[in-house]
Scaffold this motif. Sequence first.
Motif, PDB file in Angstrom:
ATOM      1  N   ASP A   1       0.853  -1.288  -0.009  1.00  0.00           N
ATOM      2  CA  ASP A   1      -0.222  -0.117   0.065  1.00  0.00           C
ATOM      3  C   ASP A   1       0.733   1.147   0.000  1.00  0.00           C
ATOM      4  OD1 ASP A   1      -1.933  -1.960   0.090  1.00  0.00           O
ATOM      5  OD2 ASP A   1      -2.640  -1.287   2.198  1.00  0.00           O
ATOM      6  N   ILE A   2       0.357   2.428  -0.329  1.00  0.00           N
ATOM      7  CA  ILE A   2       0.883   3.600  -0.594  1.00  0.00           C
ATOM      8  C   ILE A   2       0.311   4.501   0.330  1.00  0.00           C
ATOM      9  CG2 ILE A   2       1.514   5.443  -2.082  1.00  0.00           C
ATOM     10  CD1 ILE A   2       1.637   3.600  -4.604  1.00  0.00           C
ATOM     11  N   PHE A   3       1.231   4.873   1.279  1.00  0.00           N
ATOM     12  CA  PHE A   3       0.793   5.921   2.232  1.00  0.00           C
ATOM     13  C   PHE A   3       1.005   7.573   1.903  1.00  0.00           C
ATOM     14  CE2 PHE A   3       1.627   2.073   4.270  1.00  0.00           C
ATOM     15  CZ  PHE A   3       0.469   2.209   5.588  1.00  0.00           C
ATOM     16  N   ASP A   4      -0.319   8.304   2.389  1.00  0.00           N
ATOM     17  CA  ASP A   4       0.246   9.781   2.273  1.00  0.00           C
ATOM     18  C   ASP A   4       1.161  10.025   3.405  1.00  0.00           C
ATOM     19  OD1 ASP A   4      -0.017  12.424   2.649  1.00  0.00           O
ATOM     20  OD2 ASP A   4      -2.064  12.730   2.055  1.00  0.00           O
ATOM     21  N   ARG A   5       2.140  10.519   2.923  1.00  0.00           N
ATOM     22  CA  ARG A   5       3.364  10.542   3.868  1.00  0.00           C
ATOM     23  C   ARG A   5       3.199  11.518   4.900  1.00  0.00           C
ATOM     24  NH1 ARG A   5       8.115  13.588   3.550  1.00  0.00           N
ATOM     25  NH2 ARG A   5       9.894  12.768   4.740  1.00  0.00           N
ATOM     26  N   ILE A   6       2.759  13.041   4.328  1.00  0.00           N
ATOM     27  CA  ILE A   6       2.581  13.958   5.498  1.00  0.00           C
ATOM     28  C   ILE A   6       1.416  13.641   6.508  1.00  0.00           C
ATOM     29  CG2 ILE A   6       2.023  16.431   5.488  1.00  0.00           C
ATOM     30  CD1 ILE A   6       4.603  15.690   4.069  1.00  0.00           C
ATOM     31  N   PHE A   7       0.491  13.092   6.035  1.00  0.00           N
ATOM     32  CA  PHE A   7      -0.592  12.544   6.995  1.00  0.00           C
ATOM     33  C   PHE A   7      -0.237  11.687   7.763  1.00  0.00           C
ATOM     34  CE2 PHE A   7      -3.946   9.818   8.120  1.00  0.00           C
ATOM     35  CZ  PHE A   7      -4.964  10.755   8.405  1.00  0.00           C
TER      36      PHE A   7
END
Length: 1473
Positions: free
Chosen positions: A945-951
Amino acid sequence: MLVCMLQILAVWAFCSENRKLNLHLRTIKKMMSVGPTFAIMKLFKSILDFVFMWGAMKSTRKQIVSRMLIRLIWLICVSSALVFLYVKTLQEDARNHSSTPWFRLYSLVLGCYAGAQVFFAFLLRLPFLRKQFDSCSNVRACQFIKWIQEERYYVGRGMYERTSDYLKYSLFWIVVLACKFAFTMHFQLLPMVEPTRIIVGFKNITYSWHSFVSKGNHNVFTLVSFWAPVIMIYVLDVQVWYTVASALLGGLEGARDRLGEIRSLDTLRNRFLYFPQEFVKKMDATMGGKKAKSRSISSKDDARRFLPIWNAVIESLREEDLLSNTERLMLEMPPNSRTYPNGKEDTQMCWPLFLVANKVQIAVDTAADEVKKSKERDFHLAPSFTEVSRGDYQIELWEKVSSDEFTKFAIEESFHTLEQLLLSLFRENDNPWLWLQRLFGDVRAKVAAGGFVIQYNIEKLPLVVKKLADLTKHLAGEENEERRKASISLLDELARIVMNDMLNLNGNDIPSDFLRFKKLIQEGRFFKNLIWPDEAWRKRADRLQNIFKIHTYFDKDRNKKTYDTHTVPKNLEARRRLEFFTNSLFMNMPDARPVAKMFAFCVFTPYYSEEVMFDIKKRDGKKKYDKPKKDSDIKELDVKNEDGITILEYLKTIYPDEWKNFLQRLGLTEGTFHSHVWPDSAKGQKSDTILKLRLWASYRGQTLARTVRGMMYYKKALELQAELERSSVSDPERGVPSSSVHNQRDLLQRTPQAQADLKFVYLVSCQIYGDQKQKGLAQAKDILYLMQQNESLRVAYVDTVNGELGAKSKTTYYSKLVKVDKMDKGKDQVIYSVKLPGPFKLGEGKPENQNHAIIFSRGDAVQTIDMNQDNYLEEAFKVRNLLEEFDKVHGRNPPTILGVREHVFTGSVSSLAWFMSMQEASFVTLGQRVLARPLKVRMHYGHPDIFDRIFHFTTGGVSKASCGINLSEDIFAGFNTTLRQGNVTHHEYIQVGKGRDVGLNQIAMFEAKVASGNGEQLLARDLYRLGQLLDFPRMLSFFFTSVGYYVTTMMTVLTLYAFLYGKAYLALSGVDASLKSLNDILGNEALQSVLASQFLFQIGVFTAIPMIVNLVLEQGIRKAIMSFCTMQLQLASVFFTFSLGTRTHYFGRIVLHGGAKYLATGRGFVVRHIKFRDNYRLFSRSHFTKAFEIILLLVIYLAYGAQNRSSVTYILLTFSSWFLALSWLFAPYVFNPSGFEWQKTVDDFGDWQKWILYKDGIGVNSETSWETWWLDEQSHLRTTAGKFWEIVFSLRFFFFQYGVSYHLDVFQGSTSIMVYVYSWITLCGCVAIFTVFSSSTAIALKHSHRHFTVRLFQAALFVLLIGGVIVAIALSPLAVTDCLAVALAIVPTGWGIISIAVVFQPQLKGFKIWYSVKEIARLYDMCMGLIIFIPIAVLSWFPFFSLLQTRLVFNQAFSRGLEISLLLAGNRANASV
């Protein structure tokens, strides 16, 4: 909800007559009893809140305590009022009053209470109303309602979805629950009504034992034995209905997403025309957001844009050895230039050879045959035929020839290209040039007029095409005298054939100068001034030669055969990848941005000490690192294991076509390759060949090298896409004109490589890389090699620095990031060094490894990848589209985790791996598709999975690491995201490869780890918050797709226990015999179907539906049926039933005792035989003991149940139980490589004997000593609560002795309590005899001079015992069957005593009887092991069974079993037989 609905349905069922439902007023009154039940349950929940908060009450805020107290007082009042009013209503109804004031009052109060509950539920849960309610949060009434109805949360507030989404998943659960309750009413409750009434009123039950509580209670225990499995199935079948509904819905959603449209090579070929057009629409960022107009097929511009991507994909498949050189040539797409090399416009589409090869030859052969057949039918085209009739015949012939669309493309391309090629060979206006121009012009004219078949002899076309193939073959090469002469000769032959044999020069419409040309051609030297083609034309000639010629190959017998282009590519993995990639072009995906404007992202992989690359043994016999201690540790490709098999031999057998392609890529034969790698002397070794071999093998295992290669495809894809954009746009950097580039640095940033570096980095967290480097381990060298080969690869590790602080030593920890410095001879260079506050590993290892290195990630997104995952170049091209999903609307909240589809690439390794891949595939595709939409409860279940890094950086990170409770760290990222108003989506137009465990032991450890993690999740506050704050339909979805799945799995096994213990109670108590005359009960077929319904749940028929639906969707009905039937033939049901036991055992143990631990599964190949000892150690307590208990219950039911039951009834009721028990006993050995080889069986027995008889286990590991293992198995008994429940559950084993004792013939039907006392006396005698034997043996071992005396004493005692039993049988009512029954009674009692004794281990050691307990436990394990071993030994005696078992274990579709069996037959162990 389930309790209230069960009460309503049960009341309704018992108020029915003759199984016909009614809704009379009296029925409604009874159904309204659910009101007090609901209120009391709410009261009980409030009391539990106080109980669980009691320890923290002093530190709890007064506001919270007062809220809890107010709720408690309110619920006490409400429940008391409802109970009082309902009792009055019943009394009123019993008196048959015409007026019903109490009922009206009760209805009013209940209606008000229910209305308030519904109102508050809608107000707080419906998204639209909740949004309006939150906007009025300053109103005191609203504040009071929120204060009373909800706990106050900061994390978890605002967890509601859009109204449309709410309606979707609510409708889903309405359908599921409606089906569930309808099934419950008609197939579970109604059949039980009449039997229950009869049993309650039956007074003539004669009990076979001394009854304490069975009499005078309306046969309540009999009712419990009947109803217990029904109630438990009622509770757990929600999971089944969810599974069925989600599978069907997932299939429909997948069809809507256009999954599985391209699932065969034929479909891929037929739709290839549309691939370039779809690619341009979805993935070409140079279009600037403009949509291309829809066309019937793709244009040449689309093909030119598609060509670099397609050819890069084909080249990557060749580099991975999934294609041969010939297949690469066939699949590569040719250039679609706007002009020919001579400047003339080229309007013809050029397609890959696998679409057009052999088409021209087949077409001309077909045309010649048709004309020949026409002549044979005396059908001739007279010159008097009209133009219309000529045209009709030509059209008919053309339709037959070009039935395949690509045949038409091949003919048109070859005709136009051949014309321009031949014209380019001569000077303009020379005779050959003029003749060729006239000839091609005449052909066009005749084709247009419909007279081509009249003017030209079609039967000569095959010969012309053959000559053209030879001609273009020569013209495609460099010029030399031989080729020049051959080309001129072939041109002369072609000219003569055309002018003499093909062309009819007697017609009126023949060009006037054809006769002159014919005369010149007959004179010879007509083509002597041939101009040799340049490089551009030579490429065109080569293309023509491949179209004209018949492609052939030589088979194993050196027979020449025509190459079937319809089977290109032959490799199944290459087919699958191309089919999925091309299918994804038709799926909905966001438009891609240019590389310069796309989201930057980082790929992140945790690594500890797994294998980086496989190696080979050094010439001196030494390893490059420490010698493996165990066979399972062997990682060298050429080192044989205990079976005499090397990893390389196994890989060559499993992947024969890829090995052949590998040798072809190296340009070596098998013998030459062997001499390069294993020469006669060390100096002859070729390091380059060895390195390529290591990489080839590593790319087929679950190694870090494979993962790095796959993830670095992202950079390769971005570089190619940036290069294409650069060639299409003057300056891709945000539209900045080229003139604004002022310095070399700005220019450098615009190169494709620089663009890729700006947008992508790969970070591997190698926790102990520093230690590996200091010790000089091969892993560190291999990691350094990977960094040298991949510039974007960064490695993070923890460095430990030992120093002194005064008189004390101090250890300082640093988190460091390194990359390769090419200026410093490729050494690693520290980029960043961050001092840590202390030891970083405080919790679980893997999440701690991620957390220390996540600070070094960069970009807008982070893709978490496990070390056993892979990627593909064709999928990497779509990462830009995937990242655009962050800007798309997927619900109320923006996406924060993008779920990615997985493909399990280990499915071909063994049958178990195939089963696991099928199970995993249905979960990671169909299952997660439904979780994401419409259920909106998808979490983070793995690492593609790909995460919203800033969030995630600002809300707790991507991984929690608390020891134990965060054992399954992945899913907590999903919990955290959902609680903080994130949104998890799922996208299936892109996929990532993933490796799974391939052996039964590895799979069992993985299942145990996941089950243990779910057991720990029950204690997590994240789970509590989600359960409290999710709306009801969404909470149901969340529960039954997470811990609820394991709860229902455990309940499935508990249902079996309830069913069998109920049957044993009926049999042993005598109730079964007393009821045998009641045909209304025993002959009730509906009741029998209810009691046998647990069969469907245990075998897992319903839970296989998602797998079947997924197979149908992606493979088609025919392949799905074949795959499913093959799986059943390979005993897939045995495997899934065995996994059921694994999940149940470990989940239940963690729930009762806690203490979950990480279990290393290993990712090796299954080429090693697992010893009997190791299987027994691993599965004894989780499967074997439970299986023996089930068999014991089945035997008791068979022996003491009512004898008038038919065998069909017994089989129907107990088949699934026998199947489950036998699966749990023998699955580890059925799926064990070489599990039925006679020599290995003999060795296993000797090894098991040594292990179980090993004494003095102090300081010895559990692999060597039974005592150490046995003590380790009791390590979970740590807490007081856990010990209490262990004692409680162990009491069930005493039931057997009590029941069986009263059925002994020696007691002649007595029901006196003394019978049970005598049975205990017998048990104590058996224990005393065993103690005497074991103690005397111990004395003999210590005092060797007494050895003969002890043996004589033991023999005499044994003879006396046997003689005493014989005398008792002869002179008393004691029967032989009584002896067997005594064993049946005391064996479970002994096991129960041992289970309780281990709880009191410290106390028993003080009384010095612990030794006897331990020896009795050893005896039990010896007996259980022998019972399991005897069938294995018998089957091992038959050689054919070993061959069959090898096919089952290793063969995916019964296609490689023989090769594997031959491979195993050459092992060392069997060579000595």
